[in-house]
Design a protein around this motif. Sequence first.
Motif, PDB file in Angstrom:
ATOM      1  N   SER A  10       0.822  -1.212   0.000  1.00  0.00           N
ATOM      2  CA  SER A  10       0.000   0.000   0.000  1.00  0.00           C
ATOM      3  C   SER A  10       0.857   1.263   0.000  1.00  0.00           C
ATOM      4  O   SER A  10       0.596   2.198  -0.771  1.00  0.00           O
ATOM      5  CB  SER A  10      -0.923   0.020   1.218  1.00  0.00           C
ATOM      6  OG  SER A  10      -1.815  -1.041   1.174  1.00  0.00           O
ATOM      7  N   GLN A  64     -14.034 -13.963   4.332  1.00  0.00           N
ATOM      8  CA  GLN A  64     -15.077 -13.757   3.330  1.00  0.00           C
ATOM      9  C   GLN A  64     -14.970 -14.678   2.127  1.00  0.00           C
ATOM     10  O   GLN A  64     -15.609 -14.441   1.113  1.00  0.00           O
ATOM     11  CB  GLN A  64     -15.075 -12.297   2.884  1.00  0.00           C
ATOM     12  CG  GLN A  64     -15.405 -11.364   4.017  1.00  0.00           C
ATOM     13  CD  GLN A  64     -15.426  -9.917   3.578  1.00  0.00           C
ATOM     14  OE1 GLN A  64     -15.529  -9.616   2.401  1.00  0.00           O
ATOM     15  NE2 GLN A  64     -15.315  -9.015   4.540  1.00  0.00           N
ATOM     16  N   TYR A  72      -9.216 -10.885  -5.687  1.00  0.00           N
ATOM     17  CA  TYR A  72      -8.633  -9.588  -5.332  1.00  0.00           C
ATOM     18  C   TYR A  72      -7.115  -9.623  -5.445  1.00  0.00           C
ATOM     19  O   TYR A  72      -6.496  -8.628  -5.850  1.00  0.00           O
ATOM     20  CB  TYR A  72      -9.051  -9.166  -3.926  1.00  0.00           C
ATOM     21  CG  TYR A  72     -10.300  -8.330  -3.906  1.00  0.00           C
ATOM     22  CD1 TYR A  72     -10.249  -6.948  -3.939  1.00  0.00           C
ATOM     23  CD2 TYR A  72     -11.551  -8.932  -3.862  1.00  0.00           C
ATOM     24  CE1 TYR A  72     -11.392  -6.176  -3.931  1.00  0.00           C
ATOM     25  CE2 TYR A  72     -12.711  -8.172  -3.850  1.00  0.00           C
ATOM     26  CZ  TYR A  72     -12.616  -6.799  -3.887  1.00  0.00           C
ATOM     27  OH  TYR A  72     -13.757  -6.038  -3.885  1.00  0.00           O
ATOM     28  N   VAL A 108      -6.222   0.926  -2.562  1.00  0.00           N
ATOM     29  CA  VAL A 108      -7.583   0.635  -2.101  1.00  0.00           C
ATOM     30  C   VAL A 108      -7.844  -0.869  -2.103  1.00  0.00           C
ATOM     31  O   VAL A 108      -8.458  -1.414  -1.177  1.00  0.00           O
ATOM     32  CB  VAL A 108      -8.615   1.393  -2.968  1.00  0.00           C
ATOM     33  CG1 VAL A 108     -10.030   0.942  -2.658  1.00  0.00           C
ATOM     34  CG2 VAL A 108      -8.472   2.890  -2.773  1.00  0.00           C
ATOM     35  N   LEU A 109      -7.346  -1.556  -3.132  1.00  0.00           N
ATOM     36  CA  LEU A 109      -7.495  -3.018  -3.173  1.00  0.00           C
ATOM     37  C   LEU A 109      -6.778  -3.685  -2.001  1.00  0.00           C
ATOM     38  O   LEU A 109      -7.245  -4.704  -1.482  1.00  0.00           O
ATOM     39  CB  LEU A 109      -6.957  -3.571  -4.496  1.00  0.00           C
ATOM     40  CG  LEU A 109      -7.793  -3.307  -5.741  1.00  0.00           C
ATOM     41  CD1 LEU A 109      -7.046  -3.777  -6.985  1.00  0.00           C
ATOM     42  CD2 LEU A 109      -9.137  -3.994  -5.643  1.00  0.00           C
ATOM     43  N   VAL A 111      -6.439  -2.435   1.013  1.00  0.00           N
ATOM     44  CA  VAL A 111      -7.312  -2.277   2.182  1.00  0.00           C
ATOM     45  C   VAL A 111      -8.422  -3.321   2.141  1.00  0.00           C
ATOM     46  O   VAL A 111      -8.753  -3.949   3.144  1.00  0.00           O
ATOM     47  CB  VAL A 111      -7.894  -0.848   2.237  1.00  0.00           C
ATOM     48  CG1 VAL A 111      -8.961  -0.729   3.322  1.00  0.00           C
ATOM     49  CG2 VAL A 111      -6.788   0.166   2.463  1.00  0.00           C
ATOM     50  N   ARG A 112      -8.983  -3.520   0.958  1.00  0.00           N
ATOM     51  CA  ARG A 112     -10.050  -4.521   0.800  1.00  0.00           C
ATOM     52  C   ARG A 112      -9.527  -5.933   1.057  1.00  0.00           C
ATOM     53  O   ARG A 112     -10.224  -6.746   1.671  1.00  0.00           O
ATOM     54  CB  ARG A 112     -10.651  -4.401  -0.595  1.00  0.00           C
ATOM     55  CG  ARG A 112     -11.783  -5.325  -0.834  1.00  0.00           C
ATOM     56  CD  ARG A 112     -13.018  -4.937  -0.024  1.00  0.00           C
ATOM     57  NE  ARG A 112     -14.067  -5.883  -0.310  1.00  0.00           N
ATOM     58  CZ  ARG A 112     -14.629  -6.696   0.580  1.00  0.00           C
ATOM     59  NH1 ARG A 112     -14.289  -6.613   1.853  1.00  0.00           N
ATOM     60  NH2 ARG A 112     -15.545  -7.553   0.230  1.00  0.00           N
ATOM     61  N   TYR A 114      -7.152  -6.745   3.077  1.00  0.00           N
ATOM     62  CA  TYR A 114      -7.030  -6.850   4.527  1.00  0.00           C
ATOM     63  C   TYR A 114      -8.381  -7.155   5.160  1.00  0.00           C
ATOM     64  O   TYR A 114      -8.482  -7.992   6.069  1.00  0.00           O
ATOM     65  CB  TYR A 114      -6.441  -5.547   5.081  1.00  0.00           C
ATOM     66  CG  TYR A 114      -6.292  -5.521   6.569  1.00  0.00           C
ATOM     67  CD1 TYR A 114      -5.263  -6.239   7.181  1.00  0.00           C
ATOM     68  CD2 TYR A 114      -7.166  -4.810   7.358  1.00  0.00           C
ATOM     69  CE1 TYR A 114      -5.117  -6.214   8.559  1.00  0.00           C
ATOM     70  CE2 TYR A 114      -7.034  -4.785   8.731  1.00  0.00           C
ATOM     71  CZ  TYR A 114      -6.021  -5.490   9.335  1.00  0.00           C
ATOM     72  OH  TYR A 114      -5.880  -5.481  10.696  1.00  0.00           O
ATOM     73  N   ASP A 115      -9.428  -6.491   4.676  1.00  0.00           N
ATOM     74  CA  ASP A 115     -10.774  -6.747   5.202  1.00  0.00           C
ATOM     75  C   ASP A 115     -11.259  -8.148   4.870  1.00  0.00           C
ATOM     76  O   ASP A 115     -11.882  -8.808   5.706  1.00  0.00           O
ATOM     77  CB  ASP A 115     -11.780  -5.734   4.636  1.00  0.00           C
ATOM     78  CG  ASP A 115     -11.584  -4.349   5.196  1.00  0.00           C
ATOM     79  OD1 ASP A 115     -10.952  -4.222   6.267  1.00  0.00           O
ATOM     80  OD2 ASP A 115     -12.047  -3.384   4.550  1.00  0.00           O
ATOM     81  N   ILE A 116     -10.994  -8.609   3.657  1.00  0.00           N
ATOM     82  CA  ILE A 116     -11.432  -9.946   3.255  1.00  0.00           C
ATOM     83  C   ILE A 116     -10.768 -11.007   4.113  1.00  0.00           C
ATOM     84  O   ILE A 116     -11.387 -11.995   4.487  1.00  0.00           O
ATOM     85  CB  ILE A 116     -11.145 -10.182   1.761  1.00  0.00           C
ATOM     86  CG1 ILE A 116     -12.053  -9.325   0.904  1.00  0.00           C
ATOM     87  CG2 ILE A 116     -11.318 -11.653   1.373  1.00  0.00           C
ATOM     88  CD1 ILE A 116     -11.664  -9.294  -0.564  1.00  0.00           C
TER      89      ILE A 116
END
Length: 119
Positions: A10, A64, A72, A108-109, A111-112, A114-116
């Motif tokens: 990132s 997820q 991703y 941004v991907l 961050v996503r 990390y969330d997934i």
Amino acid sequence: MLVALTVTVSVTALLLAAWCGFAAYRDQPTKDWHFIGMAVVTVLALVQLIVGIVQLARGEDPDQGSVIFVSYLIGALATVPAAALLSLSERTRWGSVTVSAGAVVLAVLEVRLYDIWGG
């Protein structure tokens, strides 16, 4: 997922975005050294893809779903090279803007991702 690797990808992507954004501000197209920076960011994304696949092979599961996670990872790997190809076809300041935008998309991907994974 390795948090340090996600943060590294990132941060380098955002540095690339700032660097190419500054080139666009100065009305310059992407130069050879910008492509070296893109290669560094792409190699880091490739390392992240390999680490992610190894973790999935070891039995670790993202919160997820594995299919979304791998999708991703592949998208993150393809973002900067796609922007690089577009910048080659547009040898004006807008090529630098394209790379800058692609690098922001990569951040941004990340961050996503990390969330997934469950961060």
